[in-house]
Design a protein around this motif. Structure first.
Motif, PDB file in Angstrom:
ATOM      1  N   SER A  52       4.223  16.866  -7.054  1.00 14.06           N
ATOM      2  CA  SER A  52       2.947  17.365  -6.541  1.00 14.06           C
ATOM      3  C   SER A  52       1.882  16.276  -6.578  1.00 14.06           C
ATOM      4  CB  SER A  52       2.489  18.584  -7.353  1.00 14.06           C
ATOM      5  OG  SER A  52       2.256  18.206  -8.698  1.00 14.06           O
ATOM      6  N   PHE A  53       0.850  16.478  -5.739  1.00 12.39           N
ATOM      7  CA  PHE A  53      -0.255  15.542  -5.650  1.00 12.39           C
ATOM      8  C   PHE A  53      -1.540  16.214  -6.117  1.00 12.39           C
ATOM      9  CE2 PHE A  53       2.917  14.260  -2.632  1.00 12.39           C
ATOM     10  CZ  PHE A  53       2.923  12.869  -2.688  1.00 12.39           C
ATOM     11  N   HIS A  85     -11.257  11.723   2.249  1.00 13.45           N
ATOM     12  CA  HIS A  85     -11.558  10.317   2.563  1.00 13.45           C
ATOM     13  C   HIS A  85     -11.878   9.535   1.278  1.00 13.45           C
ATOM     14  CE1 HIS A  85     -11.485  10.466   6.948  1.00 13.45           C
ATOM     15  NE2 HIS A  85     -12.135  11.600   6.897  1.00 13.45           N
ATOM     16  N   TYR A  86     -11.161   9.804   0.199  1.00 14.05           N
ATOM     17  CA  TYR A  86     -11.521   9.144  -1.057  1.00 14.05           C
ATOM     18  C   TYR A  86     -11.354   7.627  -0.987  1.00 14.05           C
ATOM     19  CZ  TYR A  86      -6.893   7.971  -3.035  1.00 14.05           C
ATOM     20  OH  TYR A  86      -5.666   7.390  -3.292  1.00 14.05           O
ATOM     21  N   VAL A  87     -10.352   7.150  -0.276  1.00 14.54           N
ATOM     22  CA  VAL A  87     -10.140   5.700  -0.166  1.00 14.54           C
ATOM     23  C   VAL A  87     -11.272   5.062   0.642  1.00 14.54           C
ATOM     24  CG1 VAL A  87      -8.634   3.900   0.766  1.00 14.54           C
ATOM     25  CG2 VAL A  87      -7.653   5.871  -0.406  1.00 14.54           C
ATOM     26  N   GLU A  88     -11.591   5.646   1.785  1.00 16.89           N
ATOM     27  CA  GLU A  88     -12.626   5.082   2.644  1.00 16.89           C
ATOM     28  C   GLU A  88     -14.003   5.184   1.998  1.00 16.89           C
ATOM     29  OE1 GLU A  88      -9.049   6.066   4.578  1.00 16.89           O
ATOM     30  OE2 GLU A  88     -10.462   7.533   3.733  1.00 16.89           O
ATOM     31  N   GLU A 101       1.472  18.636   0.059  1.00 19.13           N
ATOM     32  CA  GLU A 101       0.121  19.153  -0.115  1.00 19.13           C
ATOM     33  C   GLU A 101      -0.806  18.097  -0.706  1.00 19.13           C
ATOM     34  OE1 GLU A 101       0.684  23.925  -0.699  1.00 19.13           O
ATOM     35  OE2 GLU A 101       0.707  22.670  -2.496  1.00 19.13           O
ATOM     36  N   HIS A 102      -2.085  18.224  -0.365  1.00 21.32           N
ATOM     37  CA  HIS A 102      -3.169  17.407  -0.911  1.00 21.32           C
ATOM     38  C   HIS A 102      -3.092  15.943  -0.491  1.00 21.32           C
ATOM     39  CE1 HIS A 102      -4.199  20.915  -3.170  1.00 21.32           C
ATOM     40  NE2 HIS A 102      -3.191  20.835  -4.000  1.00 21.32           N
ATOM     41  N   LEU A 103      -2.462  15.661   0.655  1.00 19.67           N
ATOM     42  CA  LEU A 103      -2.501  14.291   1.153  1.00 19.67           C
ATOM     43  C   LEU A 103      -3.888  13.991   1.707  1.00 19.67           C
ATOM     44  CD1 LEU A 103       0.884  13.657   2.995  1.00 19.67           C
ATOM     45  CD2 LEU A 103       0.285  13.300   0.603  1.00 19.67           C
ATOM     46  N   THR A 104      -4.290  12.741   1.616  1.00 23.60           N
ATOM     47  CA  THR A 104      -5.604  12.335   2.092  1.00 23.60           C
ATOM     48  C   THR A 104      -5.484  11.668   3.460  1.00 23.60           C
ATOM     49  OG1 THR A 104      -5.456  10.208   0.959  1.00 23.60           O
ATOM     50  CG2 THR A 104      -6.409  12.045  -0.270  1.00 23.60           C
ATOM     51  N   ALA A 105      -6.623  11.309   4.040  1.00 19.65           N
ATOM     52  CA  ALA A 105      -6.651  10.793   5.414  1.00 19.65           C
ATOM     53  C   ALA A 105      -5.739   9.584   5.583  1.00 19.65           C
ATOM     54  CB  ALA A 105      -8.090  10.434   5.798  1.00 19.65           C
ATOM     55  N   MET A 106      -5.848   8.605   4.698  1.00 24.31           N
ATOM     56  CA  MET A 106      -5.040   7.398   4.820  1.00 24.31           C
ATOM     57  C   MET A 106      -3.555   7.719   4.696  1.00 24.31           C
ATOM     58  SD  MET A 106      -4.948   4.053   2.345  1.00 24.31           S
ATOM     59  CE  MET A 106      -4.324   5.082   1.022  1.00 24.31           C
ATOM     60  N   GLU A 107      -3.211   8.616   3.785  1.00 23.37           N
ATOM     61  CA  GLU A 107      -1.807   8.960   3.566  1.00 23.37           C
ATOM     62  C   GLU A 107      -1.229   9.729   4.754  1.00 23.37           C
ATOM     63  OE1 GLU A 107      -2.697   9.278  -1.242  1.00 23.37           O
ATOM     64  OE2 GLU A 107      -2.596  11.061   0.014  1.00 23.37           O
ATOM     65  N   VAL A 108      -1.986  10.693   5.258  1.00 20.65           N
ATOM     66  CA  VAL A 108      -1.538  11.439   6.442  1.00 20.65           C
ATOM     67  C   VAL A 108      -1.375  10.493   7.619  1.00 20.65           C
ATOM     68  CG1 VAL A 108      -2.206  13.183   8.131  1.00 20.65           C
ATOM     69  CG2 VAL A 108      -2.538  13.622   5.699  1.00 20.65           C
ATOM     70  N   ASN A 109      -2.309   9.566   7.765  1.00 19.88           N
ATOM     71  CA  ASN A 109      -2.286   8.629   8.884  1.00 19.88           C
ATOM     72  C   ASN A 109      -1.028   7.766   8.887  1.00 19.88           C
ATOM     73  OD1 ASN A 109      -3.720   7.401  11.159  1.00 19.88           O
ATOM     74  ND2 ASN A 109      -3.846   5.589   9.862  1.00 19.88           N
ATOM     75  N   LYS A 144      -3.681   5.163  -5.902  1.00 22.77           N
ATOM     76  CA  LYS A 144      -3.069   4.935  -4.585  1.00 22.77           C
ATOM     77  C   LYS A 144      -1.608   4.535  -4.723  1.00 22.77           C
ATOM     78  CE  LYS A 144      -5.170   2.220  -1.789  1.00 22.77           C
ATOM     79  NZ  LYS A 144      -5.940   1.051  -1.315  1.00 22.77           N
ATOM     80  N   ASP A 145      -1.310   3.623  -5.651  1.00 17.11           N
ATOM     81  CA  ASP A 145       0.068   3.159  -5.827  1.00 17.11           C
ATOM     82  C   ASP A 145       0.993   4.285  -6.263  1.00 17.11           C
ATOM     83  OD1 ASP A 145      -0.749   0.635  -5.108  1.00 17.11           O
ATOM     84  OD2 ASP A 145      -0.899  -0.121  -7.168  1.00 17.11           O
ATOM     85  N   VAL A 146       0.545   5.088  -7.225  1.00 18.63           N
ATOM     86  CA  VAL A 146       1.383   6.186  -7.719  1.00 18.63           C
ATOM     87  C   VAL A 146       1.641   7.201  -6.609  1.00 18.63           C
ATOM     88  CG1 VAL A 146       1.489   8.129  -9.332  1.00 18.63           C
ATOM     89  CG2 VAL A 146       0.639   5.909 -10.114  1.00 18.63           C
ATOM     90  N   ARG A 147       0.619   7.533  -5.853  1.00 19.09           N
ATOM     91  CA  ARG A 147       0.773   8.520  -4.779  1.00 19.09           C
ATOM     92  C   ARG A 147       1.688   7.989  -3.678  1.00 19.09           C
ATOM     93  NH1 ARG A 147      -3.350  12.681  -4.660  1.00 19.09           N
ATOM     94  NH2 ARG A 147      -3.261  12.726  -2.383  1.00 19.09           N
ATOM     95  N   PHE A 148       1.565   6.713  -3.331  1.00 21.14           N
ATOM     96  CA  PHE A 148       2.437   6.150  -2.311  1.00 21.14           C
ATOM     97  C   PHE A 148       3.888   6.134  -2.763  1.00 21.14           C
ATOM     98  CE2 PHE A 148       0.772   4.309   1.605  1.00 21.14           C
ATOM     99  CZ  PHE A 148      -0.567   4.669   1.495  1.00 21.14           C
ATOM    100  N   HIS A 149       4.105   5.886  -4.043  1.00 18.70           N
ATOM    101  CA  HIS A 149       5.480   5.924  -4.562  1.00 18.70           C
ATOM    102  C   HIS A 149       6.050   7.332  -4.425  1.00 18.70           C
ATOM    103  CE1 HIS A 149       8.942   5.062  -7.067  1.00 18.70           C
ATOM    104  NE2 HIS A 149       8.646   6.129  -7.797  1.00 18.70           N
ATOM    105  N   LYS A 150       5.264   8.346  -4.730  1.00 26.14           N
ATOM    106  CA  LYS A 150       5.744   9.722  -4.622  1.00 26.14           C
ATOM    107  C   LYS A 150       5.971  10.105  -3.161  1.00 26.14           C
ATOM    108  CE  LYS A 150       2.627  11.760  -7.306  1.00 26.14           C
ATOM    109  NZ  LYS A 150       1.991  12.814  -8.146  1.00 26.14           N
ATOM    110  N   ILE A 151       5.128   9.613  -2.278  1.00 26.68           N
ATOM    111  CA  ILE A 151       5.326   9.888  -0.851  1.00 26.68           C
ATOM    112  C   ILE A 151       6.649   9.287  -0.382  1.00 26.68           C
ATOM    113  CG2 ILE A 151       4.498   9.342   1.463  1.00 26.68           C
ATOM    114  CD1 ILE A 151       1.653   9.572   0.344  1.00 26.68           C
ATOM    115  N   GLY A 152       6.897   8.034  -0.776  1.00 33.13           N
ATOM    116  CA  GLY A 152       8.152   7.392  -0.402  1.00 33.13           C
ATOM    117  C   GLY A 152       9.349   8.143  -0.933  1.00 33.13           C
ATOM    118  N   THR A 153       9.258   8.635  -2.164  1.00 35.40           N
ATOM    119  CA  THR A 153      10.347   9.417  -2.746  1.00 35.40           C
ATOM    120  C   THR A 153      10.549  10.721  -1.988  1.00 35.40           C
ATOM    121  OG1 THR A 153       9.890   8.487  -4.940  1.00 35.40           O
ATOM    122  CG2 THR A 153      11.194  10.505  -4.854  1.00 35.40           C
TER     123      THR A 153
END
Length: 210
Positions: free
Chosen positions: A95-96, A102-105, A156-164, A132-141
């Motif tokens: 889970s995220f 837009h937390y990154v932007e 669930e709970h993906l942000t703009a950059m991640e969805v993009n 960001k790194d932890v979330r990207f690792h979970k997305i890749g998994t």
């Protein structure tokens, strides 16, 4: 705004996502008195010294550049909140944690234009990068589970950059699997082409007259 990046990559560029994030509201503390601004996107103000008010990020940055306000970082940008988010992200493998879309932007804009208004800015920046790194690792998994049996993918709970980044990949993968499971889809265009352009029949050939 249409993306100018690789059509096979993300839908939007980083600059375009940042542009969209500038419409998010944020608190400022004016240091001057000014009447309300009646803009096409809304009415903001009036502004009074040391009285907190909310404005779009783009207006906050413009006023900050002119020395007319300080920007109050959002509550989630504190070291305490970010530390809690990072620990929760690491504790959950699937889970995220909910974060602003837009937390990154938003953080990038504040780092660029209001760094003197952010307490413990270096720690805040480091925590956001770790998140960001932890979330990207979970997305890749999570994307590794996509197979021909996958009809949809719920993250669930993906942000703009991640969805993009994720959406174009997932859409192409599911489309490819669907075509592999339905070979007639790729055969139909060839069949239609054969029906549309039959071999020409010019009748029996006649010898050339001398």
């Amino acid at each position: 705004m249409a993306a100018q990046s690789d059509p096979n990559g993300s839908d939007f560029s980083a600059a375009e996502l940042e542009f969209l994030a500038e419409d998010e509201t944020i608190e400022i503390v004016p240091n001057m008195r000014m009447d309300a601004l009646d803009l096409t996107c809304g009415v903001f103000g009036p502004f009074y010294p040391q009285i907190t008010t909310q404005v779009p990020m783009w207006l906050a940055v413009a006023m900050k550049k002119r020395g007319k306000c300080t920007i109050r970082p959002p509550e989630w940008m504190s070291v305490e909140k970010l530390t809690q988010v990072l620990e929760a992200e690491r504790d959950s493998q699937k889970s995220f944690q909910p974060l602003p879309f837009h937390y990154v932007e938003t953080s990038r804009l504040l780092f660029d234009h209001a760094r003197d208004d952010i307490p413990d800015i270096y720690m805040v920046r480091s925590l956001i990068e770790d998140i960001k790194d932890v979330r990207f690792h979970k997305i890749g998994t999570g994307l590794e589970v996509i197979s021909q049996r996958t009809a949809a993918l719920k993250l669930e709970h993906l942000t703009a950059m991640e969805v993009n980044i994720v959406r174009p990949f997932v859409v192409r993968a599911l489309q490819t699997f669907y075509k592999l499971d339905n070979p007639e889809i790729t055969q139909e265009p060839d069949a239609r082409a054969n029906r549309r352009f039959p071999a020409a029949n010019h009748g029996p050939k006649r010898p050339l007259k001398r």
